[in-house]
Design a protein around this motif. Structure first.
Motif, mmCIF file in Angstrom:
data_model
loop_
_atom_site.group_PDB
_atom_site.id
_atom_site.type_symbol
_atom_site.label_atom_id
_atom_site.label_comp_id
_atom_site.label_asym_id
_atom_site.label_seq_id
_atom_site.Cartn_x
_atom_site.Cartn_y
_atom_site.Cartn_z
ATOM 1 N N ARG A 9 1.991 1.802 -3.532
ATOM 2 C CA ARG A 9 0.890 2.313 -4.350
ATOM 3 C C ARG A 9 0.630 3.792 -4.053
ATOM 4 O O ARG A 9 0.505 4.609 -4.971
ATOM 5 C CB ARG A 9 -0.373 1.490 -4.090
ATOM 6 N N GLU A 10 0.515 4.117 -2.768
ATOM 7 C CA GLU A 10 0.184 5.489 -2.397
ATOM 8 C C GLU A 10 1.340 6.453 -2.647
ATOM 9 O O GLU A 10 1.129 7.615 -2.999
ATOM 10 C CB GLU A 10 -0.216 5.528 -0.919
ATOM 11 N N ASN A 64 0.820 -1.212 0.000
ATOM 12 C CA ASN A 64 0.000 0.000 0.000
ATOM 13 C C ASN A 64 0.854 1.262 0.000
ATOM 14 O O ASN A 64 0.500 2.270 -0.628
ATOM 15 C CB ASN A 64 -0.945 0.003 1.200
ATOM 16 N N SER A 65 1.987 1.208 0.685
ATOM 17 C CA SER A 65 2.884 2.367 0.707
ATOM 18 C C SER A 65 3.444 2.644 -0.684
ATOM 19 O O SER A 65 3.571 3.801 -1.095
ATOM 20 C CB SER A 65 4.037 2.129 1.691
ATOM 21 N N ASP A 125 -0.048 5.025 -7.676
ATOM 22 C CA ASP A 125 -1.368 5.611 -7.916
ATOM 23 C C ASP A 125 -1.285 6.972 -8.599
ATOM 24 O O ASP A 125 -1.941 7.210 -9.616
ATOM 25 C CB ASP A 125 -2.143 5.735 -6.599
#
Length: 222
Positions: free
Chosen positions: A139-140, A136-137, A144
């Motif tokens: 991606r963020e 997630n890190s 993204d």
């Protein structure tokens, strides 16, 4: 006879489509991916040292790299076809997208593939939250916003013309087809009506469909 070394479920599908658009006779040598690793088989290294696809053989010479192959095929078999006249604004757009496909659009898609695989890989239960947090890190922190900027730009480029270099399809559209399909297959194309229409436009072309028939079943990056 031109030979396409075609790996299943790969970007070499675009070379088949290009040849179908031009009406160039060719043979296909098919390769299967390893069922466990999903990698190309070692037999491809006998064709080119990197062992990747697409690769073509033409008159005894081996050509690798999709963009380079496209340029060779157009020079040899498609003079005046599928690219605008040099020195025109349309040619500048064509050249940009021809190189942007692999240089700008594909790296984040491939990176996304590996991030997803790492997150889903078998691991001890206590490691899963850590893997998810790292994914997630990434991606963020990078994926993204990078991909949003890229596809916002593509959406704007398609606002005033059906194809990337103007009113006619070019090889730039063919090479950009894979990043567009991969992006759309992940459900990321909501809110991008121009890209959605563009996808339908090139997938409906007879040459695109003939290439799928010859290349075999086609799945995007998973």
């Amino acid at each position: 006879m031109l030979i396409v070394h075609h790996l299943e479920n790969s970007r070499s599908q675009r070379i088949l489509w290009l040849l179908e658009e031009l009406g160039v006779p060719y043979d296909i040598k098919h390769y299967k991916r390893d069922e466990k690793t999903n990698l190309a088989p070692p037999e491809l290294k006998a064709v080119h040292p990197l062992g990747k696809s697409p690769v073509i053989e033409d008159n005894g010479k081996v050509f690798a790299e999709t963009g380079a192959m496209i340029e060779h095929i157009l020079d040899a078999y498609g003079p005046g076809k599928l690219r605008p006249q040099a020195g025109t604004p349309a040619f500048d757009k064509y050249r940009y997208w021809l190189h942007a496909a692999e240089g700008t659009y594909m790296p984040p898609l491939v990176f996304t593939l590996f991030v997803n695989r790492i997150e889903a890989a078998p691991m001890p239960f206590f490691a899963k939250p850590i893997a998810k947090k790292i994914a997630n890190s990434i991606r963020e922190g990078y994926l993204d916003h990078t991909m949003k900027a890229q596809y916002d730009f593509l959406e704007a480029a398609l606002a005033n013309s059906p194809w990337l270099a103007g009113g006619d399809i070019t090889a730039a559209d063919i090479i950009m087809s894979f990043p567009v399909e991969a992006f759309s297959s992940r459900g990321k194309s909501d809110g991008y009506p121009n890209i959605a229409a563009y996808l339908m436009r090139f997938q409906s072309r007879p040459a695109y469909r003939r290439a799928l028939e010859r290349g075999g079943p086609y799945a995007l990056l998973k």
